[in-house]
Write a protein that holds these residues in place. Sequence first.
Motif, PDB file in Angstrom:
ATOM      1  N   LEU A 174      -7.545   4.892  -6.867  1.00  0.00           N
ATOM      2  CA  LEU A 174      -6.375   5.747  -6.671  1.00  0.00           C
ATOM      3  C   LEU A 174      -5.092   5.142  -7.236  1.00  0.00           C
ATOM      4  O   LEU A 174      -4.058   5.797  -7.236  1.00  0.00           O
ATOM      5  N   VAL A 175      -5.165   3.911  -7.707  1.00  0.00           N
ATOM      6  CA  VAL A 175      -4.034   3.363  -8.459  1.00  0.00           C
ATOM      7  C   VAL A 175      -4.242   3.663  -9.941  1.00  0.00           C
ATOM      8  O   VAL A 175      -3.317   4.080 -10.641  1.00  0.00           O
ATOM      9  N   ARG A 232      -4.704  12.633  -6.781  1.00  0.00           N
ATOM     10  CA  ARG A 232      -5.884  12.735  -5.898  1.00  0.00           C
ATOM     11  C   ARG A 232      -6.653  14.029  -6.125  1.00  0.00           C
ATOM     12  O   ARG A 232      -7.880  14.042  -5.992  1.00  0.00           O
ATOM     13  N   ARG A 239       0.832  -1.218   0.000  1.00  0.00           N
ATOM     14  CA  ARG A 239       0.000   0.000   0.000  1.00  0.00           C
ATOM     15  C   ARG A 239       0.857   1.255   0.000  1.00  0.00           C
ATOM     16  O   ARG A 239       0.526   2.241  -0.644  1.00  0.00           O
ATOM     17  N   LEU A 260       3.303   6.297 -10.505  1.00  0.00           N
ATOM     18  CA  LEU A 260       2.248   5.327 -10.180  1.00  0.00           C
ATOM     19  C   LEU A 260       1.354   5.020 -11.375  1.00  0.00           C
ATOM     20  O   LEU A 260       0.653   4.003 -11.388  1.00  0.00           O
ATOM     21  N   ARG A 269      -5.439  11.687   3.679  1.00  0.00           N
ATOM     22  CA  ARG A 269      -5.935  10.466   4.330  1.00  0.00           C
ATOM     23  C   ARG A 269      -5.416   9.181   3.685  1.00  0.00           C
ATOM     24  O   ARG A 269      -5.347   9.077   2.462  1.00  0.00           O
ATOM     25  N   ASP A 270      -5.074   8.222   4.534  1.00  0.00           N
ATOM     26  CA  ASP A 270      -4.736   6.891   4.045  1.00  0.00           C
ATOM     27  C   ASP A 270      -6.013   6.190   3.618  1.00  0.00           C
ATOM     28  O   ASP A 270      -7.038   6.326   4.279  1.00  0.00           O
ATOM     29  N   VAL A 271      -5.942   5.448   2.523  1.00  0.00           N
ATOM     30  CA  VAL A 271      -7.119   4.683   2.115  1.00  0.00           C
ATOM     31  C   VAL A 271      -6.795   3.198   2.134  1.00  0.00           C
ATOM     32  O   VAL A 271      -5.669   2.796   1.892  1.00  0.00           O
ATOM     33  N   ALA A 313       2.140   1.730  -3.418  1.00  0.00           N
ATOM     34  CA  ALA A 313       1.083   2.133  -4.361  1.00  0.00           C
ATOM     35  C   ALA A 313       0.552   3.533  -4.060  1.00  0.00           C
ATOM     36  O   ALA A 313      -0.332   4.018  -4.761  1.00  0.00           O
ATOM     37  N   GLY A 314       1.087   4.173  -3.020  1.00  0.00           N
ATOM     38  CA  GLY A 314       0.657   5.535  -2.697  1.00  0.00           C
ATOM     39  C   GLY A 314      -0.704   5.616  -2.040  1.00  0.00           C
ATOM     40  O   GLY A 314      -1.291   6.695  -1.963  1.00  0.00           O
ATOM     41  N   LEU A 315      -1.216   4.490  -1.564  1.00  0.00           N
ATOM     42  CA  LEU A 315      -2.546   4.511  -0.933  1.00  0.00           C
ATOM     43  C   LEU A 315      -2.458   5.006   0.507  1.00  0.00           C
ATOM     44  O   LEU A 315      -3.398   5.609   1.015  1.00  0.00           O
ATOM     45  N   ILE A 316      -1.340   4.714   1.145  1.00  0.00           N
ATOM     46  CA  ILE A 316      -1.135   5.223   2.502  1.00  0.00           C
ATOM     47  C   ILE A 316       0.195   5.977   2.543  1.00  0.00           C
ATOM     48  O   ILE A 316       1.075   5.742   1.710  1.00  0.00           O
ATOM     49  N   HIS A 317       0.280   6.872   3.491  1.00  0.00           N
ATOM     50  CA  HIS A 317       1.468   7.730   3.560  1.00  0.00           C
ATOM     51  C   HIS A 317       2.431   7.201   4.626  1.00  0.00           C
ATOM     52  O   HIS A 317       1.998   6.834   5.719  1.00  0.00           O
ATOM     53  N   PRO A 327      -3.702   8.105  -9.791  1.00  0.00           N
ATOM     54  CA  PRO A 327      -3.097   8.479  -8.499  1.00  0.00           C
ATOM     55  C   PRO A 327      -3.128   9.976  -8.185  1.00  0.00           C
ATOM     56  O   PRO A 327      -2.792  10.357  -7.072  1.00  0.00           O
TER      57      PRO A 327
END
Lengths: 303, 317
Positions: B112-113, B118, A47, A72, B314-316, A50-54, B116
Amino acid sequence: MTAISAAGLTKRYGRVAAVEDVSFDITEGEIVGFLGPNGAGKTTTLRLLAGLIHPTQGTSQILGRPVPGSGLLEVGTMIEEPSFYPYLTGRANLKHASLLHGGVSENRIDEVLEFVRMEQASNKKVAAYSQGMRQRLGLARALLWRPRVLLLDEPTNGLDPVGIAEIRENLRMIAREGVTILISSHILAEIEKVVERILAIDKGKLRFDGPLQQLLQRLDAQTLSYRLAATDHEALNRALRTLGYTPEPVDDRFVRVTVPTAEASRLLSQLIEHQVEILEARREADTLEGAYLRLVEEDGRPS
Amino acid sequence: MNATVNVIRAELFKALRKRRTYILAALQWVLLPVLVLIAGRVVQVNVSGSFVDEGELVDTIIQVIASPFGIARLSLMGPSYVSPTFYMIVIALFAALLIGEEKSQNMWKTALVAQPNRLAVLGGKFVVAMTLYAAFLLGAYLSSILFGAIGMVFLPTNFTGEWGALLGLYALQWLHGAAAFMFAFLMIFLARNIALGIVMVFFLPALLEGLYTVYRTAIGFQPLNRLNVIFQALRLRTTLEELPRYFFTYNQYAPARSPTFELVTALGGDAAGSDFGPFSNFLGAGITLSHATLVMAGYAVFFGALLTWLFLRRDVQ
């Protein structure tokens, strides 16, 4: 060129570190297995990539570009169980993803559907798909925009042996096109036929980074597990105990026994000497919950 | 820019394949005009020629409510007077479709993939929300003309009316939707749960405004009592008295409610000379449209900034 790079990647949730100081580089075209027991930090790492979480600390790059960022757009992912809009058909779900990304033709949708053998079912609503069909459609979606990097998280989860073999074959074909693949699994046997290099993670920390053969040798150097069935179940148990092993019942028919690798070749002959008539003997796929954890516990530090 | 266009195309593709979009449109475009035509016919059949029908009274009433212009005016006003307002229902459901489903269907990890960027994802979703809302309102306007014309076959009505001005009110009501969508996006994204998010969209502004009204009615700001001494000391009394002028709901529906007095007058009431007290704001009085639009622009900027900040951070899962 480095396709995937992680430098000191750390993700904390409160005081709990899901991933801690993970660093590695994966060269373009490499197929790397990402191993670790459930909860080890594999999915969190994927994750993060994949840039979904920081990340709490550290950085990562895809194809030399920082994450999150334009790199990405070259990534295809299948993270955990693939999800879809259930009221759309399989094809419409792919169409939606292709519109979102941009630059994907209708022909490409047909190609990926054909690749995962889903052309027939593509016009059914996803709500009616089986687990295996969803898994295959998820792989098709990950391939839509011809990604140069694939991040796959347990892609064979919930599949039957035929499905697993199909996904494995698909991955081999994708790899031949030069796509960099980072594939996570908690079952070594599922990916050992596909990958060249292993990253192994446990409790959020990278424990092993090296060629697959090196890991296999280290695992084999210790113990092997067998499932055994005999005409006389009780006699088999008695013989194993006499030989100093601890049989674990699997079901009415099979027992599992773990033996040092050095003694493995003598096991069957010793049982025959004890008048045990063996019906079936299978070497068990080494799961990371078992073999790898033993390695980590005994090793205790990254290689 | 390309990324935003991609998101717009994808989200429109999705929204147009969702049954909910058509159900909402049908309710507004078909059901309301049909009900108005039935009401007009009922009045004509039962009241026309009776003792109350002096001169052209009934024909006037039918023209006011069931002519093409009358239906178009009611189609703008009607949704703002139900509770929760039909406008807010539409906005909440479109917002849920566009930003809530990603959570409920676990689709953020895919969306978001695939895209990306946002900011482009959020911007594209907002543009689609506003586009759907525009289609919804414009459809109501046009369907009023269609159903009104059908009604002319069996009702004594014609096309007379200030069509241009009414279209302007529709456009302004659409514009006010920007703040409402920002608010709905924010609540649904914040709640991480569609049902809770929708409940917050429906009731949070009403709850806050209702609490204020209860306080004002029960205690008031005028007398110097223990509760008000702090407000008085902080010189907030006047501000608090003026607060309803800045309420979200009053300003949001100002364009839709602005023809209320015109309608009441057309039906023979004395709206201009009446004092509606605390209901003045509710009925669209006491605030000008330019004031309402400025207030809604302020809300849009505030909610938009907060939403963007949250969405980027925010994390998703």
